[in-house]
Write a protein that holds these residues in place. Structure first.
Motif, PDB file in Angstrom:
ATOM      1  N   SER A 191      -6.827  20.716  10.512  1.00 23.36           N
ATOM      2  CA  SER A 191      -6.091  21.887  10.068  1.00 23.36           C
ATOM      3  C   SER A 191      -6.525  22.230   8.643  1.00 23.36           C
ATOM      4  N   THR A 232      -7.591  23.836  14.253  1.00 22.47           N
ATOM      5  CA  THR A 232      -6.354  24.550  14.572  1.00 22.47           C
ATOM      6  C   THR A 232      -5.663  24.833  13.258  1.00 22.47           C
ATOM      7  N   ALA A 267      -2.248  27.906  17.059  1.00 25.66           N
ATOM      8  CA  ALA A 267      -3.466  27.277  17.571  1.00 25.66           C
ATOM      9  C   ALA A 267      -3.203  25.816  17.934  1.00 25.66           C
ATOM     10  N   LYS A 268      -2.323  25.154  17.177  1.00 29.44           N
ATOM     11  CA  LYS A 268      -2.013  23.749  17.506  1.00 29.44           C
ATOM     12  C   LYS A 268      -1.332  23.670  18.870  1.00 29.44           C
ATOM     13  N   GLN A 283      -4.202  25.268  21.618  1.00 32.35           N
ATOM     14  CA  GLN A 283      -5.456  24.531  21.792  1.00 32.35           C
ATOM     15  C   GLN A 283      -5.227  23.041  22.012  1.00 32.35           C
TER      16      GLN A 283
END
Lengths: 418, 418
Positions: free
Chosen positions: A279, A305, A310-311, A314
């Protein structure tokens, strides 16, 4: 023999370029046991250059000049030295031929200015310029030596290494061997390390021990001067083992090794694979590993991410999990590590999340970083950092800390059973 | 006002690091019209440092020291100046508090060595160290000024620019003005640029024009000397417009702008989002963008797919597609770009694949790179690079080229209709 390096050029004093020549030459002189006590930079000004020469003659046996050998009016290094030392400037036939040939090849007109570049100090050893026009030269007068080389590093560096350095080594005579070894530390500050080693540092003579801190790492350069290489190696070995007794757990490598190169070679050497979910570091961890040749055997890839969405999308970390623990938390770092390990089926999965700074992020102050490293089979290590640097420094430190943890984990899992 | 910069540190004389501080400070002083006539480097040796101080006092009004403010026994800059100038060293309360707080945060033991870092010259203006421990200071004695700053560039650079430079500008008063502007070029070599600008370069006087090449980019620093800032700006504007007529299409930015900072500010400014799928660059493209504050508004994240398997598993690119076109191909780069755009629902999707070198990869020689940038809605640009550098240089060049293409695409899509 003591040397002083005098760089001539107003562009240096205006801050337009770095004086990389001084570093290059100093490093080469250290290898042949010639001490440099001063480096000086002076502009394209005859009176100030002559001042610098006078001062240097009081404190050095070898004066090394870079720059001011070009064709322009501003280039006055050899003219100033000739006047100062009472020497004539004479044309060097070989240099004149080579300059003339260059202009013929380029189809350009040669001016008197260009011809001036073939002038050398009378009686000097001329050094051929294989990458430009102005030749270098080594002259001696009253027991002092004057080495003149062109300013552009592309011309100066090969001239120094191929021609000047062997001449200087001969002048300096066979004064014994200098051998250096650098020990690289991680996880201990410079002050703390010196505090622990203070007895050793106080009585250092041969080898000398020079600590240096940079970017969260500390190195100690040990330099031994002896008659033979074998003696030097023995002295370095003895000092290293004394240092290891006191702070061995912080040593991760030698000389030019870096945390990424060490981690990469350990992964490749033990047939281990790795993936990362990043991150705050946004790909820097993977990119640092990928600098190492052969890494494709160990690194499958990973995900960046950057946002909470996105975390979730994905890495499959539920939004309410992120809500509950925060995106900058031990739990989230661990979830990122496990998820990317599963996604890429690797031996290690790394999770890096944090607030790079300067602003807080995920409810945590800037500089807060969580690192998690998951091993295939379920083991997980986590680590919290509280960094106080600038945004990018914090990102680099986070990557270094993750690499260092990884190196330790590989060491532990591959250590022979006793 | 004349200044001399004295860097203190044996690591410089051993050639372990470049003296980038001298360049940084000189360049800042040029901007405020303070002349630098000499730069000096001296080792961690009190007697030689005092010699250097004496010599500098004869030829400068302002002595600027970098280095030697650390916690170790080798750090003796302020002790030497104090003795030389007959001044006391006293504890600065703010510095001591900040050092103590740092150790508390880090959970480390503070030693007497660390406390020493809070000592400053009595009566000096203390400069806060926002990125490290040792404070800087500006002291005056007998009409001369002594500026002391720490050696690590990360600490020194912001301290100089934010705190010391304004103080010096006030001390120097209103002399003539020196104003610089840097034009940044991408996509043209230094020799070609100089060739095109040769008329301008030949008749340059005010402003002077200094081209410089590094890492695949070329810059031209224009420096004007005038009585007033307005005149200087007018001279720089005139030269810039002459240069733009000849090579304007290669200019992408000014001064400290970089390709990542330019791309990030354009993305953020136009509310555009981006994701990347990286193979040979392995996260470097995203990481460079992530250096820019505020980037989380524009960058969702991305994937690193280093292996062919990862390209299939993570991006859904069929194995037989990769087999048919090769992993290093226009088709694969484009598939990576489209896939990551869809996966992260962004405005741009970037695909980077290639053979970083030195070995061939995917049937292509080392240095072959394919870049694809997909726009939401279907437009796609692709580009092939044939690079001849070393592994890591090629990875950096690939990222720069992708950023430059991105900047051009944003420029084109956001340009006002005529």
């Amino acid at each position: 023999m003591k040397a002083e390096i005098i760089a001539v050029g107003s562009e240096l004093l205006l801050g337009q370029i770095n004086n990389t020549n001084a570093r290059y030459i100093s490093s080469g002189l250290a290898e042949i046991g010639v001490d440099v006590h001063f480096q000086t930079v002076v502009g394209d000004n005859a009176a100030r250059l002559e001042d610098a020469i006078r001062i240097a003659e009081d404190r050095a046996d070898l004066l090394i000049f870079t720059g001011g050998l070009g064709p322009t009016k501003d280039d006055l290094t050899k003219e100033t030295i000739a006047r100062h030392a009472g020497k004539q400037l004479v044309y060097d036939d070989a240099a004149l031929r080579s300059i003339t040939a260059w202009f013929e090849r380029a189809g350009r007109t040669m001016t008197d200015n260009n011809r001036k570049q073939a002038l050398v100090l009378d009686g000097s050893t001329v050094l051929e310029n294989r990458h430009g026009m102005a030749p270098g030269m080594l002259a001696s007068s009253d027991g002092r030596h004057y080495l003149l080389m062109p300013g552009p590093p592309k011309e100066m560096e090969p001239m120094f290494t191929e021609q000047a350095k062997p001449l200087i080594a001969r002048l300096a005579g066979e004064g014994g061997r200098i051998l250096s070894r650098v020990l690289r530390f991680y996880g201990i500050g410079e002050a703390e390390l010196e505090h622990r080693l203070s007895d050793l540092l106080d009585r250092q003579t041969n080898p000398t021990l020079a600590p240096l801190a940079s970017d969260g790492e500390v190195t100690i350069r040990m330099t031994a001067k002896t008659e033979s290489r074998e003696e030097a190696v023995a002295l370095l070995d003895r000092s290293e083992s004394e240092i290891r007794k006191i702070a061995g757990e912080y040593i991760y490598g030698y000389d030019d090794e870096t945390l990424p190169s060490k981690a990469a070679s350990m992964l490749i050497g033990h047939n281990l694979t790795i993936a990362a979910a990043e991150s705050l570091t946004a790909g820097l961890f993977m990119s640092e590993l990928a600098e190492q040749p052969g890494i494709s055997a160990a690194m499958a890839g990973g995900v960046v991410t950057y946002t909470a969405e996105a975390k979730t999308a994905q890495l499959g970390i539920p939004a309410d999990f992120l809500e509950e623990h925060g995106v900058v938390s031990e739990e989230t770092a661990a979830a990122m590590a496990s998820s990317v390990l599963a996604k890429f089926s690797t031996d290690f999965g790394v999770g890096l999340t944090g607030a790079a700074g300067p602003d807080p992020h995920g409810g945590q102050p800037g500089g807060t970083v969580w690192i998690a490293i998951a091993r295939r089979g379920g083991t997980m290590e986590t680590k919290k950092l509280l960094l106080s640097g600038m945004r990018n420094t914090n990102r680099i430190r986070a990557v270094k800390s993750a690499l260092h943890t990884l190196i330790r984990m590989i060491n532990e899992m591959t250590a022979p059973e006793i």
